[in-house]
Motif scaffolding. Sequence first.
Motif, PDB file in Angstrom:
ATOM      1  N   MET A 109      51.459  48.074  51.954  1.00 60.87           N
ATOM      2  CA  MET A 109      53.006  48.234  51.747  1.00 60.87           C
ATOM      3  C   MET A 109      53.560  47.799  52.650  1.00 60.87           C
ATOM      4  O   MET A 109      53.445  47.794  53.931  1.00 60.87           O
ATOM      5  N   PRO A 110      55.153  47.385  52.234  1.00 63.86           N
ATOM      6  CA  PRO A 110      56.025  47.037  53.407  1.00 63.86           C
ATOM      7  C   PRO A 110      56.442  48.306  54.138  1.00 63.86           C
ATOM      8  O   PRO A 110      56.256  49.265  53.623  1.00 63.86           O
ATOM      9  N   ASP A 111      57.128  47.962  55.418  1.00 68.84           N
ATOM     10  CA  ASP A 111      57.816  48.977  56.226  1.00 68.84           C
ATOM     11  C   ASP A 111      56.551  49.800  56.773  1.00 68.84           C
ATOM     12  O   ASP A 111      56.513  49.980  58.179  1.00 68.84           O
ATOM     13  N   LEU A 112      55.802  50.507  56.087  1.00 67.48           N
ATOM     14  CA  LEU A 112      54.722  51.371  56.503  1.00 67.48           C
ATOM     15  C   LEU A 112      53.497  51.447  55.613  1.00 67.48           C
ATOM     16  O   LEU A 112      53.683  51.668  54.486  1.00 67.48           O
ATOM     17  N   THR A 113      52.443  50.992  56.105  1.00 69.94           N
ATOM     18  CA  THR A 113      51.129  50.974  55.455  1.00 69.94           C
ATOM     19  C   THR A 113      50.403  51.900  55.162  1.00 69.94           C
ATOM     20  O   THR A 113      50.845  53.133  55.578  1.00 69.94           O
ATOM     21  N   GLY A 114      49.560  52.183  54.387  1.00 70.36           N
ATOM     22  CA  GLY A 114      48.784  53.424  53.821  1.00 70.36           C
ATOM     23  C   GLY A 114      48.116  53.934  55.130  1.00 70.36           C
ATOM     24  O   GLY A 114      48.123  55.309  55.057  1.00 70.36           O
ATOM     25  N   LEU A 115      47.466  52.651  55.820  1.00 68.28           N
ATOM     26  CA  LEU A 115      46.548  53.484  56.993  1.00 68.28           C
ATOM     27  C   LEU A 115      47.496  53.906  57.926  1.00 68.28           C
ATOM     28  O   LEU A 115      47.350  54.771  58.571  1.00 68.28           O
ATOM     29  N   GLU A 116      48.854  53.392  58.292  1.00 63.91           N
ATOM     30  CA  GLU A 116      49.759  53.739  59.287  1.00 63.91           C
ATOM     31  C   GLU A 116      50.195  55.360  58.850  1.00 63.91           C
ATOM     32  O   GLU A 116      50.374  56.360  59.748  1.00 63.91           O
ATOM     33  N   LEU A 117      50.505  55.628  57.401  1.00 67.20           N
ATOM     34  CA  LEU A 117      50.798  56.755  57.079  1.00 67.20           C
ATOM     35  C   LEU A 117      49.844  57.949  57.146  1.00 67.20           C
ATOM     36  O   LEU A 117      50.037  58.819  57.609  1.00 67.20           O
ATOM     37  N   ALA A 118      48.495  57.425  57.005  1.00 71.07           N
ATOM     38  CA  ALA A 118      47.426  58.235  56.940  1.00 71.07           C
ATOM     39  C   ALA A 118      47.438  58.782  58.713  1.00 71.07           C
ATOM     40  O   ALA A 118      46.912  59.956  58.933  1.00 71.07           O
ATOM     41  N   ARG A 119      47.476  57.851  59.593  1.00 69.08           N
ATOM     42  CA  ARG A 119      47.365  58.288  61.034  1.00 69.08           C
ATOM     43  C   ARG A 119      48.702  59.096  61.400  1.00 69.08           C
ATOM     44  O   ARG A 119      48.422  60.064  62.182  1.00 69.08           O
ATOM     45  N   VAL A 120      49.667  58.852  60.462  1.00 71.72           N
ATOM     46  CA  VAL A 120      50.918  59.785  61.127  1.00 71.72           C
ATOM     47  C   VAL A 120      50.703  61.287  60.567  1.00 71.72           C
ATOM     48  O   VAL A 120      50.765  62.349  61.399  1.00 71.72           O
ATOM     49  N   LEU A 121      49.999  61.264  59.381  1.00 70.13           N
ATOM     50  CA  LEU A 121      49.714  62.584  58.847  1.00 70.13           C
ATOM     51  C   LEU A 121      48.877  63.531  59.687  1.00 70.13           C
ATOM     52  O   LEU A 121      48.705  64.502  59.845  1.00 70.13           O
ATOM     53  N   PHE A 133      46.621  59.832  46.465  1.00 72.98           N
ATOM     54  CA  PHE A 133      45.953  58.594  46.053  1.00 72.98           C
ATOM     55  C   PHE A 133      47.064  57.457  46.700  1.00 72.98           C
ATOM     56  O   PHE A 133      48.377  57.053  46.401  1.00 72.98           O
ATOM     57  N   LEU A 134      46.508  56.731  47.644  1.00 72.17           N
ATOM     58  CA  LEU A 134      47.511  56.244  48.586  1.00 72.17           C
ATOM     59  C   LEU A 134      47.063  54.397  48.588  1.00 72.17           C
ATOM     60  O   LEU A 134      46.088  53.995  49.175  1.00 72.17           O
ATOM     61  N   ASP A 135      48.023  53.485  48.265  1.00 74.42           N
ATOM     62  CA  ASP A 135      47.718  52.116  48.521  1.00 74.42           C
ATOM     63  C   ASP A 135      47.918  51.756  49.931  1.00 74.42           C
ATOM     64  O   ASP A 135      48.521  52.478  50.879  1.00 74.42           O
ATOM     65  N   ILE A 136      47.198  50.747  50.493  1.00 73.02           N
ATOM     66  CA  ILE A 136      47.230  50.421  51.597  1.00 73.02           C
ATOM     67  C   ILE A 136      48.172  49.395  51.911  1.00 73.02           C
ATOM     68  O   ILE A 136      48.990  49.502  53.053  1.00 73.02           O
ATOM     69  N   ALA A 141      46.680  74.793  58.656  1.00 80.34           N
ATOM     70  CA  ALA A 141      45.411  75.133  58.172  1.00 80.34           C
ATOM     71  C   ALA A 141      45.029  73.994  56.952  1.00 80.34           C
ATOM     72  O   ALA A 141      44.018  74.003  56.675  1.00 80.34           O
ATOM     73  N   HIS A 142      46.118  73.956  56.251  1.00 81.06           N
ATOM     74  CA  HIS A 142      45.754  73.086  54.966  1.00 81.06           C
ATOM     75  C   HIS A 142      45.174  71.772  55.451  1.00 81.06           C
ATOM     76  O   HIS A 142      46.096  70.823  56.191  1.00 81.06           O
ATOM     77  N   THR A 143      44.449  71.215  54.752  1.00 85.24           N
ATOM     78  CA  THR A 143      43.895  69.898  54.573  1.00 85.24           C
ATOM     79  C   THR A 143      44.283  69.004  53.662  1.00 85.24           C
ATOM     80  O   THR A 143      43.714  69.444  52.288  1.00 85.24           O
ATOM     81  N   THR A 144      44.861  68.083  53.753  1.00 87.50           N
ATOM     82  CA  THR A 144      45.146  66.910  52.607  1.00 87.50           C
ATOM     83  C   THR A 144      44.009  65.836  52.835  1.00 87.50           C
ATOM     84  O   THR A 144      44.152  65.193  53.975  1.00 87.50           O
ATOM     85  N   ARG A 145      43.500  65.394  51.767  1.00 85.11           N
ATOM     86  CA  ARG A 145      42.723  64.286  51.535  1.00 85.11           C
ATOM     87  C   ARG A 145      43.185  63.250  51.243  1.00 85.11           C
ATOM     88  O   ARG A 145      43.994  63.253  50.259  1.00 85.11           O
ATOM     89  N   ILE A 146      42.934  61.874  51.443  1.00 83.65           N
ATOM     90  CA  ILE A 146      43.198  60.697  51.009  1.00 83.65           C
ATOM     91  C   ILE A 146      42.189  59.727  50.441  1.00 83.65           C
ATOM     92  O   ILE A 146      41.043  59.834  50.722  1.00 83.65           O
TER      93      ILE A 146
END
Length: 254
Positions: free
Chosen positions: A59-71, A54-57, A78-83
């Motif tokens: 945020m300072p330093d690294l946004t939620g969208l940027e974190l999602a792209r890094v992940l 459950f991810l806020d978008i 094989a494990h799938t993490t959903r956001i």
Amino acid sequence: MTLSCIAVDDEPLALGLVCAFIDKTPFLKLAGRYSSAVEALQGLLSGPAVDVIFLDIQMPDLTGLELARVLERSNRGAHTTRIVFTTAFDQFALDGFRVDALDYLLKPFNYEEFLRAASKARQYFDLVHRVDSTPVAVQLPAPAEVVDDYLFLKVEYQLVRIAYKDILYIEGLKDYVKLYRQSDPDKPLLSLTSLKSLEEKLPSNQFMRVHRSFIVALNSINAFTRNSVQIRSALIPVSDQYKDVFGQFISRWL
């Protein structure tokens, strides 16, 4: 099935609310809480995989969208993490869709809205679990091959089951496709996927690509020429690239 979750938000009140909602939900288990995306990334890369973030978008330093792209690029096996994104800004909805978010909660949201998103996550992982746990019976000799008669298409953060017989035609629009159905021809389904990806999933004896932007259901064709296909009121062009294959198909009636 119990889903492991983490909550990420730089606002203490918002973070506390999400964590309280997770604790209140019987099929969710809180595995961590983070006040920044940087801390969450460190925890995710060093710790066990989780099912839902459950991810806020904003945020300072690294946004939620940027974190999602890094992940997405980190390839955690094989494990799938959903956001599930949580934000006060509705203009980020399309961006959330592009990084394959499961759902999008617009602040302030209540528990009913949170539970609806959490239930989508449970349905997704129930489906994955059923597929993964199905015995591989196809490896055994059988009198006939058993094939699916449907596909799942991601539409507005959920997987929609669509029967092959309900498909009229599919139109490709750059990053999206529009799927037209017999059951509701005036309301096509919009999905963030490619026409090529769908072409690979559809059975070739029921569907044919006739143009770089169109796949047609063969049993839905009302009329045709060597240059076009008519399905209900839609006139779909047959491009030069596909004329030979399409010509072989229609030759049985000419």
